[in-house]
Design a protein around this motif. Structure first.
Motif, PDB file in Angstrom:
ATOM      1  N   ALA A   1       0.832  -1.205   0.000  1.00  8.90           N
ATOM      2  CA  ALA A   1       0.000   0.000   0.000  1.00  8.90           C
ATOM      3  C   ALA A   1       0.865   1.253   0.000  1.00  8.90           C
ATOM      4  CB  ALA A   1      -0.932  -0.006   1.202  1.00  8.90           C
ATOM      5  N   VAL A   2       1.946   1.230   0.769  1.00  6.93           N
ATOM      6  CA  VAL A   2       2.854   2.374   0.824  1.00  6.93           C
ATOM      7  C   VAL A   2       4.274   1.837   0.650  1.00  6.93           C
ATOM      8  CG1 VAL A   2       3.743   4.241   2.269  1.00  6.93           C
ATOM      9  CG2 VAL A   2       1.314   3.700   2.314  1.00  6.93           C
ATOM     10  N   LYS A   3       5.003   2.434  -0.289  1.00  4.34           N
ATOM     11  CA  LYS A   3       6.295   1.857  -0.656  1.00  4.34           C
ATOM     12  C   LYS A   3       7.475   2.745  -0.300  1.00  4.34           C
ATOM     13  CE  LYS A   3       4.085  -0.138  -4.739  1.00  4.34           C
ATOM     14  NZ  LYS A   3       3.837   0.214  -6.143  1.00  4.34           N
TER      15      LYS A   3
ATOM     16  N   ILE B   1       1.932  20.525  -1.008  1.00  4.32           N
ATOM     17  CA  ILE B   1       1.190  19.390  -1.555  1.00  4.32           C
ATOM     18  C   ILE B   1       2.156  18.288  -1.952  1.00  4.32           C
ATOM     19  CG2 ILE B   1      -0.304  18.616  -3.450  1.00  4.32           C
ATOM     20  CD1 ILE B   1      -1.206  21.603  -3.653  1.00  4.32           C
ATOM     21  N   SER B   2       1.816  17.044  -1.567  1.00  2.71           N
ATOM     22  CA  SER B   2       2.541  15.898  -2.104  1.00  2.71           C
ATOM     23  C   SER B   2       1.578  15.123  -2.977  1.00  2.71           C
ATOM     24  CB  SER B   2       3.039  14.989  -0.984  1.00  2.71           C
ATOM     25  OG  SER B   2       4.237  15.477  -0.453  1.00  2.71           O
ATOM     26  N   ILE B   3       1.969  14.903  -4.212  1.00  3.23           N
ATOM     27  CA  ILE B   3       1.149  14.038  -5.061  1.00  3.23           C
ATOM     28  C   ILE B   3       1.605  12.617  -4.826  1.00  3.23           C
ATOM     29  CG2 ILE B   3       0.649  13.363  -7.442  1.00  3.23           C
ATOM     30  CD1 ILE B   3       0.570  16.260  -8.179  1.00  3.23           C
ATOM     31  N   ILE B   4       0.646  11.756  -4.482  1.00  2.11           N
ATOM     32  CA  ILE B   4       0.978  10.388  -4.108  1.00  2.11           C
ATOM     33  C   ILE B   4       0.194   9.443  -5.015  1.00  2.11           C
ATOM     34  CG2 ILE B   4      -0.723  10.541  -2.238  1.00  2.11           C
ATOM     35  CD1 ILE B   4       0.929   8.617  -0.626  1.00  2.11           C
ATOM     36  N   ASP B   5       0.884   8.435  -5.508  1.00  2.00           N
ATOM     37  CA  ASP B   5       0.223   7.462  -6.380  1.00  2.00           C
ATOM     38  C   ASP B   5       0.967   6.137  -6.262  1.00  2.00           C
ATOM     39  OD1 ASP B   5      -1.724   6.627  -8.098  1.00  2.00           O
ATOM     40  OD2 ASP B   5      -0.637   7.190  -9.910  1.00  2.00           O
ATOM     41  N   HIS B   6       0.232   5.037  -6.263  1.00  2.00           N
ATOM     42  CA  HIS B   6       0.807   3.702  -6.126  1.00  2.00           C
ATOM     43  C   HIS B   6       1.777   3.616  -4.955  1.00  2.00           C
ATOM     44  CE1 HIS B   6      -1.144   2.484  -9.723  1.00  2.00           C
ATOM     45  NE2 HIS B   6      -0.508   3.369 -10.475  1.00  2.00           N
TER      46      HIS B   6
ATOM     47  N   VAL C   1      -1.238  19.305 -13.515  1.00  2.00           N
ATOM     48  CA  VAL C   1      -0.069  18.838 -12.783  1.00  2.00           C
ATOM     49  C   VAL C   1      -0.181  17.345 -12.548  1.00  2.00           C
ATOM     50  CG1 VAL C   1       1.190  18.992 -10.609  1.00  2.00           C
ATOM     51  CG2 VAL C   1       0.248  21.059 -11.639  1.00  2.00           C
ATOM     52  N   PHE C   2      -1.359  16.932 -12.078  1.00  2.00           N
ATOM     53  CA  PHE C   2      -1.553  15.516 -11.781  1.00  2.00           C
ATOM     54  C   PHE C   2      -1.365  14.662 -13.026  1.00  2.00           C
ATOM     55  CE2 PHE C   2      -3.726  11.639 -10.751  1.00  2.00           C
ATOM     56  CZ  PHE C   2      -3.298  11.410  -9.463  1.00  2.00           C
ATOM     57  N   LEU C   3      -1.987  15.118 -14.105  1.00  2.00           N
ATOM     58  CA  LEU C   3      -1.890  14.417 -15.388  1.00  2.00           C
ATOM     59  C   LEU C   3      -0.443  14.311 -15.842  1.00  2.00           C
ATOM     60  CD1 LEU C   3      -3.708  13.274 -17.687  1.00  2.00           C
ATOM     61  CD2 LEU C   3      -3.520  15.505 -18.758  1.00  2.00           C
ATOM     62  N   ASP C   4       0.268  15.417 -15.703  1.00  2.00           N
ATOM     63  CA  ASP C   4       1.646  15.485 -16.151  1.00  2.00           C
ATOM     64  C   ASP C   4       2.550  14.517 -15.383  1.00  2.00           C
ATOM     65  OD1 ASP C   4       2.502  17.484 -18.194  1.00  2.00           O
ATOM     66  OD2 ASP C   4       4.249  17.542 -16.850  1.00  2.00           O
ATOM     67  N   TYR C   5       2.344  14.428 -14.054  1.00  2.00           N
ATOM     68  CA  TYR C   5       3.247  13.624 -13.232  1.00  2.00           C
ATOM     69  C   TYR C   5       2.872  12.156 -13.176  1.00  2.00           C
ATOM     70  CZ  TYR C   5       6.028  17.490 -11.537  1.00  2.00           C
ATOM     71  OH  TYR C   5       6.895  18.541 -11.455  1.00  2.00           O
ATOM     72  N   THR C   6       1.568  11.861 -13.227  1.00  2.00           N
ATOM     73  CA  THR C   6       1.175  10.468 -13.075  1.00  2.00           C
ATOM     74  C   THR C   6       0.811   9.851 -14.412  1.00  2.00           C
ATOM     75  OG1 THR C   6      -1.151  10.969 -12.773  1.00  2.00           O
ATOM     76  CG2 THR C   6       0.203  10.935 -10.795  1.00  2.00           C
TER      77      THR C   6
ATOM     78  N   TYR D   1      -0.535  20.474   5.248  1.00  2.00           N
ATOM     79  CA  TYR D   1       0.191  19.624   4.310  1.00  2.00           C
ATOM     80  C   TYR D   1      -0.819  18.708   3.636  1.00  2.00           C
ATOM     81  CZ  TYR D   1       4.229  17.004   2.586  1.00  2.00           C
ATOM     82  OH  TYR D   1       5.188  16.426   1.796  1.00  2.00           O
ATOM     83  N   GLY D   2      -0.911  18.767   2.349  1.00  2.00           N
ATOM     84  CA  GLY D   2      -1.939  18.001   1.648  1.00  2.00           C
ATOM     85  C   GLY D   2      -1.376  16.825   0.860  1.00  2.00           C
ATOM     86  N   PHE D   3      -2.012  15.673   1.036  1.00  2.00           N
ATOM     87  CA  PHE D   3      -1.699  14.529   0.186  1.00  2.00           C
ATOM     88  C   PHE D   3      -2.763  14.443  -0.883  1.00  2.00           C
ATOM     89  CE2 PHE D   3       0.552  12.934   3.959  1.00  2.00           C
ATOM     90  CZ  PHE D   3       1.749  12.588   3.358  1.00  2.00           C
ATOM     91  N   LEU D   4      -2.350  14.526  -2.131  1.00  4.71           N
ATOM     92  CA  LEU D   4      -3.302  14.425  -3.225  1.00  4.71           C
ATOM     93  C   LEU D   4      -3.042  13.124  -3.961  1.00  4.71           C
ATOM     94  CD1 LEU D   4      -5.438  15.729  -5.090  1.00  4.71           C
ATOM     95  CD2 LEU D   4      -3.547  16.725  -6.366  1.00  4.71           C
ATOM     96  N   GLY D   5      -4.088  12.366  -4.153  1.00 10.52           N
ATOM     97  CA  GLY D   5      -3.904  11.126  -4.895  1.00 10.52           C
ATOM     98  C   GLY D   5      -5.229  10.425  -5.047  1.00 10.52           C
ATOM     99  N   PRO D   6      -5.314   9.522  -6.011  1.00  7.95           N
ATOM    100  CA  PRO D   6      -6.569   8.794  -6.207  1.00  7.95           C
ATOM    101  C   PRO D   6      -6.813   7.818  -5.062  1.00  7.95           C
ATOM    102  CG  PRO D   6      -4.862   7.922  -7.646  1.00  7.95           C
ATOM    103  CD  PRO D   6      -4.278   9.114  -6.966  1.00  7.95           C
TER     104      PRO D   6
END
Lengths: 339, 273
Positions: free
Chosen positions: A29-31, A216-221, A310-315, A43-48
């Motif tokens: 779940a978290v790597k 903001i931290s963008i978090i994915d997978h 931004v999200f589209l660009d990074y993920t 502090y914001g975590f943004l992610g699906p």
């Protein structure tokens, strides 16, 4: 574009190193997450959904144990000193945690007792908090009579009853309608300003993070992909978009040859779309260039990049709505909120 | 244990504020004593045979009143049946989300489980008082022909507390990791009748075939039922009856202490969202 490097470590309220969680069954779940969160920040975590946001919050708030890695909150280790960590932090989990069979104030008092607060202090603080979220008249009503928005507001202040130094908000507006959501944002800002609290927030709503978070931290997978202020993240896209429409294709071609243009494209033969590094500085130069070359656009539009881009660009993909996660519990919560 | 008191308060509030839950909980023991004590009146089988029948009756039951004989068993069984359900609220807390709050609060995780056990025990004691009252009031009911001693009252109360505690503990432990309440209902249905009928709760030991009597000797329900029964039938305990009662109490105490330790360690480690 990583958020400014090492300063003195006491500036940071939360520090994590390679924090990771693998659930039984091998779901990673978290790597490995490295975080440094400053005092007084939101502090914001943004992610699906399923990106690892909730798992991260649950590890930091000591509900679950990390598989590897370390973290300290206000100097307390989340594994070794979990009781001290719990006394220091306030948590508003994604679940609805208040008891419907109790009154609003009774829920607050019960949680206050978990922190060994004297009853008088607890009552006073509870009244104060109810007022903060405009629930004063509803404190003595049973929670089962609350509307969805009221319920969420109560959840918010239950996490504040013991004056925590850090507040964790896990998807604070999940399932709320737009109007109620905006109201929740006001309360969250009020909490930050009135109590000077450090707030860690997760959300899969872009506007929410953009609106509230300082960093903001963008978090994915299960990994942090990029961290920065909303401005920094947008700037990291290398520019704003300038779009101009001209009377003739010739004029468009001349405009497309502008020296600081990045990737100019021609969606139509008389329309130019280009990126520029910083439109605020670039637009005056563009104007001069147009005057010098006698270009007169019929339409001229500058757009700053949104967090969506931004999200589209990074993920490499759009932020997904409603997926994975504990759907059973979520549906149950949604159903209870809808009343 | 800063969580134990507020969490137990919560459980008790949820109990006495829910009229259906509260009243059925109080009616249940009255039904037990009225229906079991009257329609199930085993002593009446003997009463037709005059003086010889009464002698036999006294030899088998120790009393001519079946309700007096069975009260210890009914007190125990009614406690048992209430205790079996104490685990279900752990599952509900997890399903509804309340558990998330408890897990991030600075309380011992075991206090979540102990609050269920403690509140169930309180409920059982209230039920038991009503049950004893009902048994005393109905015609042909409880007769304390040999009086009652303070030690006797203490034995009754502690036996009930220990039964309530042990069985709520066992079923809370089972519920700690379960996600569905259906599972625990299934287990309860499977286990409640064997526990009841393989014990001395309703019938005297003389009725049992040897193999079942052996099982019944190891059934905690028998320990509590017999201890309470000896007290009710004899008033003041002496000699071998006192010794036997103390053995039963000792077994119950051992079970209770064992469960206390198990609940503590298992719930500190295993309870989760």
């Amino acid at each position: 574009m990583v958020h400014n490097g090492d300063k003195m470590s006491e500036d940071y309220i939360i520090v994590t190193e390679k924090l990771a969680k693998t659930y039984p069954g091998g779901i990673k779940a978290v790597k490995g997450i490295d975080l440094k969160i400053k005092k007084g920040q939101i502090y914001g975590f943004l992610g699906p959904n399923g990106a690892g946001k909730t798992t991260t919050i649950k590890m930091l708030s000591t509900s679950i144990k990390p598989t590897s890695g370390t973290s300290t909150i206000m100097g307390y280790d989340i594994i070794e000193n979990s009781m001290e960590v719990r006394r220091t932090i306030g948590v508003v989990p994604q679940d609805l945690t208040t008891d419907e069979d109790l009154k609003g104030i009774e829920n607050l008092e019960m949680v206050a007792k978990f922190y060994d607060m004297p009853l008088n202090d607890a009552r006073k603080k509870a009244r104060e908090l109810l007022e903060l979220v405009d629930l004063t008249e509803f404190g003595d009503k049973y929670v089962s009579t609350y509307s969805g928005g009221m319920r969420k507001r109560l959840e918010l202040i239950v996490g504040l009853i013991h004056d925590p130094a850090v507040l964790f908000l896990d998807e604070p507006t999940l399932g709320l309608d737009v109007q109620t959501r905006t109201k929740m944002w006001d309360y969250i800002r009020k909490i930050k300003n009135e109590f000077g609290m450090t707030i860690v927030l997760t959300s899969h709503y872009l506007e929410e993070v953009d609106e509230l978070a300082d960093i903001i931290s963008i978090i994915d997978h299960g990994k942090i992909i990029v961290t920065g202020t909303s401005e920094e993240l947008k700037k990291s896209l290398q520019g704003d978009i300038v779009e101009a429409t001209f009377a003739s294709p010739d004029q468009a071609k001349v405009f497309g040859a502008y020296v600081n243009a990045i990737d100019p494209t021609f969606p139509k033969e008389n329309v130019v779309r280009m990126k520029v590094k910083d439109s605020d500085r670039e637009v005056p130069a563009i104007m001069q260039y147009m005057m010098k070359n006698s270009l007169s656009p019929t339409r001229f539009n500058v757009s700053k990049p949104s967090l969506d881009q931004v999200f589209l660009d990074y993920t490499g993909r759009e932020i997904r709505e409603e997926e994975a996660g504990d759907t059973r519990k979520m549906q149950m919560n949604m159903r209870r909120l809808r009343r | 244990m800063s969580g134990l008191i507020p969490l137990t308060e919560r459980e008790l509030k949820k109990w006495y504020r829910n009229p259906v839950f509260f009243i059925t909980g109080l009616l249940q023991p009255i039904f037990w004593i009225l229906l079991f004590g009257s329609s199930f009146n085993l002593t009446s089988v003997f009463s037709g045979a005059g003086a010889a029948g009464t002698r036999e009756e006294l030899a088998v039951f120790g009393t001519t009143s079946y309700i007096t004989f069975v009260l210890g068993g009914i007190l125990t069984t009614s406690s048992l049946f209430t205790a079996l359900f104490s685990g279900t609220s752990i599952i509900f807390d997890r399903r509804l989300g309340n558990m998330s709050r408890f897990l991030v609060s600075p309380i011992h995780r075991s206090s979540i489980v102990f609050s269920k056990i403690l509140s169930t025990t309180v409920r059982i004691l209230v039920q038991s008082i009503i049950l004893v009252g009902a048994a005393a009031l109905i015609p042909g009911g409880l007769v304390l022909s040999n009086g009652m001693s303070l030690l006797g009252v203490l034995i009754i109360i502690s036996a009930l507390i220990m039964i309530a505690f042990s069985f709520s503990a066992i079923f809370s432990i089972i519920a700690i990791r379960l996600k569905r309440q259906e599972t625990i209902f299934g287990i309860i249905n499977l286990i409640n009748l064997p526990l009841l009928f393989a014990s001395y709760a309703l019938f005297p030991s003389k009725f049992f075939p040897a193999w079942l009597a052996t099982v019944a000797e190891y059934n905690p329900v028998s320990w509590s039922a017999q201890a309470i029964r000896y007290v009710i039938l004899n008033g003041t305990l002496t000699g071998s009856v006192l010794q036997q009662t103390m053995y039963y109490m000792l077994y119950l105490l051992m079970l209770t202490v064992f469960m206390l330790v198990v609940v503590y360690f298992v719930s500190e480690k295993e309870i989760r969202d």
